[in-house]
Design an enzyme around this catalytic site. Structure first.
Site, mmCIF file in Angstrom:
data_model
loop_
_atom_site.group_PDB
_atom_site.id
_atom_site.type_symbol
_atom_site.label_atom_id
_atom_site.label_comp_id
_atom_site.label_asym_id
_atom_site.label_seq_id
_atom_site.Cartn_x
_atom_site.Cartn_y
_atom_site.Cartn_z
ATOM 1 N N GLY A 1 27.520 -57.979 -40.755
ATOM 2 C CA GLY A 1 28.641 -58.457 -39.947
ATOM 3 C C GLY A 1 29.882 -57.613 -40.177
ATOM 4 O O GLY A 1 29.794 -56.438 -40.547
ATOM 5 N N ARG B 1 35.071 -44.441 -44.409
ATOM 6 C CA ARG B 1 35.061 -45.907 -44.525
ATOM 7 C C ARG B 1 33.780 -46.376 -45.215
ATOM 8 O O ARG B 1 32.698 -45.873 -44.962
ATOM 9 C CB ARG B 1 35.128 -46.535 -43.143
ATOM 10 C CG ARG B 1 34.903 -48.054 -43.188
ATOM 11 C CD ARG B 1 34.350 -48.590 -41.894
ATOM 12 N NE ARG B 1 34.162 -50.033 -41.967
ATOM 13 C CZ ARG B 1 32.969 -50.619 -42.000
ATOM 14 N NH1 ARG B 1 31.872 -49.898 -41.970
ATOM 15 N NH2 ARG B 1 32.867 -51.933 -42.081
ATOM 16 N N VAL B 2 33.920 -47.368 -46.077
ATOM 17 C CA VAL B 2 32.754 -48.011 -46.688
ATOM 18 C C VAL B 2 32.847 -49.503 -46.396
ATOM 19 O O VAL B 2 33.884 -50.127 -46.655
ATOM 20 C CB VAL B 2 32.726 -47.758 -48.216
ATOM 21 C CG1 VAL B 2 31.580 -48.529 -48.860
ATOM 22 C CG2 VAL B 2 32.584 -46.257 -48.497
ATOM 23 N N GLY B 3 31.795 -50.053 -45.835
ATOM 24 C CA GLY B 3 31.771 -51.483 -45.517
ATOM 25 C C GLY B 3 31.210 -52.297 -46.671
ATOM 26 O O GLY B 3 31.192 -51.859 -47.832
ATOM 27 N N THR C 1 22.310 -53.155 -38.704
ATOM 28 C CA THR C 1 22.244 -53.045 -40.167
ATOM 29 C C THR C 1 20.999 -53.788 -40.640
ATOM 30 O O THR C 1 20.622 -54.793 -40.055
ATOM 31 C CB THR C 1 23.514 -53.687 -40.772
ATOM 32 O OG1 THR C 1 24.606 -52.835 -40.487
ATOM 33 C CG2 THR C 1 23.407 -53.913 -42.267
HETATM 34 N N1 ASP Z 1 28.367 -54.903 -42.382
HETATM 35 C C1 ASP Z 1 28.214 -53.595 -41.814
HETATM 36 C C2 ASP Z 1 29.471 -52.803 -42.054
HETATM 37 O O1 ASP Z 1 30.541 -53.337 -41.968
HETATM 38 C C3 ASP Z 1 27.933 -53.620 -40.340
HETATM 39 C C4 ASP Z 1 26.845 -54.566 -39.906
HETATM 40 O O2 ASP Z 1 26.396 -55.404 -40.655
HETATM 41 O O3 ASP Z 1 26.416 -54.447 -38.748
HETATM 42 O O4 ASP Z 1 29.393 -51.604 -42.266
#
Ligand code: ASP
Length: 310
Positions: free
Chosen positions: A226, A202-204, A174
């Site tokens: 993360g 899904r949305v992070g 990311t």
């Molecule tokens: N935070 C991102 C998510 O959960 C993943 C990442 O930061 O690697 O989609």
């Protein structure tokens, strides 16, 4: 690390990839990407451009590089599709724009910026987000342009292993940036493909203002990476602001305290952050976080793993 003046900090994701598990030449390609992102953002800051321009261009540079989990080279959802998210925030007026579930743009960060500029919404999803981006001149991209073979292999492995949970080995990448410009204005941007094998839809945290991205000129700009669900539940990026503003902590302590909360809730990751005074922080609780930092006119630093000197 405290000197006023333009400053830019970028990340290419927090994770557990060990030095000896990277593909041949992979570490150097990641460093090149981070250096290119710094160069692109700093050129703008040195020319007097606003922080928002610098973070968007730094993130766009990383979106175009397949080493990172954003734009081209993003990880794949459980159904094999690419589902991109991005957000941007301007510290002067807390204006923000974000897109989620975008399947056909190389530069979701530019679509997020178009949402900010449009001003009618903060977060748009799916085809409506792409359409607004395209109308603002963000070029469309086909799945073949976005998906690289390695990500198909990552997905196959994740599904075989019963994946869909955050695999910080596979999902490293990311991207994000924070900047303080010559006038002390702040901005933040974050862009991601999410998690390998994630549930479609899904949305992070990355496109969520206050979770993965935050900027306020009176306090701090933050871009996180993360375990997305936990960063959302921790209201992570806003929590860094609240700890600075209301608990009187310095930047490093505020970031550490917010990450402790993430750990307590069962997550891992890191962030990049900058204050209007030019203080910067790049903490993480994983084995590494791809990261780069620089001030206008000074040496540029990139580092991948814990303990790397930069
Ligand atoms: N935070 C991102 C998510 O959960 C993943 C990442 O930061 O690697 O989609």
């Amino acid at each position: 690390m405290s000197t006023p003046g333009p400053a830019l900090v970028v990340h290419g994701g927090a994770g557990h990839v060990a030095r000896d598990r990277m593909e041949p030449g992979g570490a150097e390609r990641v460093r090149e990407g981070l250096r290119a992102a710094l160069a692109r953002g700093l050129a703008l800051l040195e020319a007097g451009a606003p922080a928002l321009d610098a973070v968007c261009e730094a993130v766009a540079e990383l979106e175009a590089r397949p080493e990172f989990n954003a734009g081209r080279g993003a990880v794949l959802a459980r159904d094999g599709s690419v589902q991109l998210s991005a957000s941007v925030m301007r510290g002067a007026d807390r204006a923000a724009g974000a897109v989620a579930h975008v399947c056909d743009l190389l530069h979701p960060v530019r679509a997020a910026r178009a949402v900010l500029a449009d001003g009618r919404a903060v977060l748009l999803v799916g085809e409506a987000a792409s359409a607004l981006g395209r109308a603002a001149g963000v070029p469309p991209a086909s799945p073949d342009e976005l998906i690289i073979p390695r990500r198909r292999a990552d997905l196959e492995r994740a599904l075989r292993d019963g994946g869909a949970e955050l695999d910080l080995d596979a999902d490293h990448g990311t991207v994000g940036a924070v900047a303080c410009d010559a006038r002390g204005r702040l901005a933040a941007a974050t862009s991601t493909g999410g998690l390998t094998g994630q549930l479609p839809g899904r949305v992070g945290d990355s496109p969520l203002i206050g979770a993965g991205t935050w900027a306020d000129d009176g306090s701090v700009a933050v871009s996180a990476t993360g375990t997305g669900e936990v960063f959302i539940r921790a209201a992570f990026a806003h929590q860094v602001d609240a700890l600075l503003r209301h608990a009187g902590l310095d930047l490093a302590s505020a970031c550490d305290r917010a990450l402790e909360e993430v750990t307590r809730l069962g997550g891992r990751g890191g962030c990049v952050a900058v204050t209007p005074a030019g203080d910067i922080a790049l903490p993480f609780t994983t084995r590494g976080m791809y990261r780069g930092w620089a001030r206008a006119g000074e040496a540029r630093h990139v580092a991948l793993f814990a303990g790397d000197p930069g």
